[in-house]
Design a protein around this motif. Sequence first.
Motif, mmCIF file in Angstrom:
data_model
loop_
_atom_site.group_PDB
_atom_site.id
_atom_site.type_symbol
_atom_site.label_atom_id
_atom_site.label_comp_id
_atom_site.label_asym_id
_atom_site.label_seq_id
_atom_site.Cartn_x
_atom_site.Cartn_y
_atom_site.Cartn_z
ATOM 1 N N GLN A 170 42.745 38.077 38.144
ATOM 2 C CA GLN A 170 43.040 39.512 38.242
ATOM 3 C C GLN A 170 41.754 40.334 38.186
ATOM 4 O O GLN A 170 41.587 41.284 38.956
ATOM 5 N N GLU A 171 40.844 39.960 37.321
ATOM 6 C CA GLU A 171 39.554 40.665 37.240
ATOM 7 C C GLU A 171 38.786 40.552 38.546
ATOM 8 O O GLU A 171 38.204 41.527 39.026
ATOM 9 N N GLN A 172 38.795 39.352 39.141
ATOM 10 C CA GLN A 172 38.100 39.146 40.408
ATOM 11 C C GLN A 172 38.710 40.015 41.512
ATOM 12 O O GLN A 172 37.979 40.631 42.292
ATOM 13 N N VAL A 173 40.036 40.059 41.569
ATOM 14 C CA VAL A 173 40.713 40.857 42.595
ATOM 15 C C VAL A 173 40.442 42.337 42.374
ATOM 16 O O VAL A 173 40.202 43.086 43.328
ATOM 17 N N GLN A 174 40.420 42.772 41.126
ATOM 18 C CA GLN A 174 40.125 44.171 40.831
ATOM 19 C C GLN A 174 38.709 44.538 41.266
ATOM 20 O O GLN A 174 38.494 45.599 41.846
ATOM 21 N N ARG A 175 37.762 43.650 40.998
ATOM 22 C CA ARG A 175 36.375 43.907 41.433
ATOM 23 C C ARG A 175 36.291 43.982 42.958
ATOM 24 O O ARG A 175 35.631 44.863 43.506
ATOM 25 N N LEU A 176 36.952 43.051 43.652
ATOM 26 C CA LEU A 176 36.965 43.067 45.114
ATOM 27 C C LEU A 176 37.575 44.360 45.648
ATOM 28 O O LEU A 176 37.060 44.962 46.587
ATOM 29 N N ALA A 177 38.675 44.769 45.050
ATOM 30 C CA ALA A 177 39.361 45.989 45.484
ATOM 31 C C ALA A 177 38.457 47.205 45.292
ATOM 32 O O ALA A 177 38.333 48.039 46.200
#
Length: 66
Positions: A33-40
């Motif tokens: 989730q943290e990775q996806v948030q950073r990508l977003a």
Amino acid sequence: MKREYDFSKGVRGKFYRKGAALRLPIYLDAKLQEQVQRLAERNGKDVCEMVNQLVRKEIEVIEEFS
């Protein structure tokens, strides 16, 4: 909890809506989730948009090799 409940005044189908869409909640593990948030954030997108984009791309790859 009661041993017995009275449903004599209940109405069958009171909240049923024909054609209602079911939206499934999807839970990611914390690290992902943290990775996806950073990508977003990096791409100026909402997390939902980013997840949809990633899943769409993954489905394309799977279908291409199936």
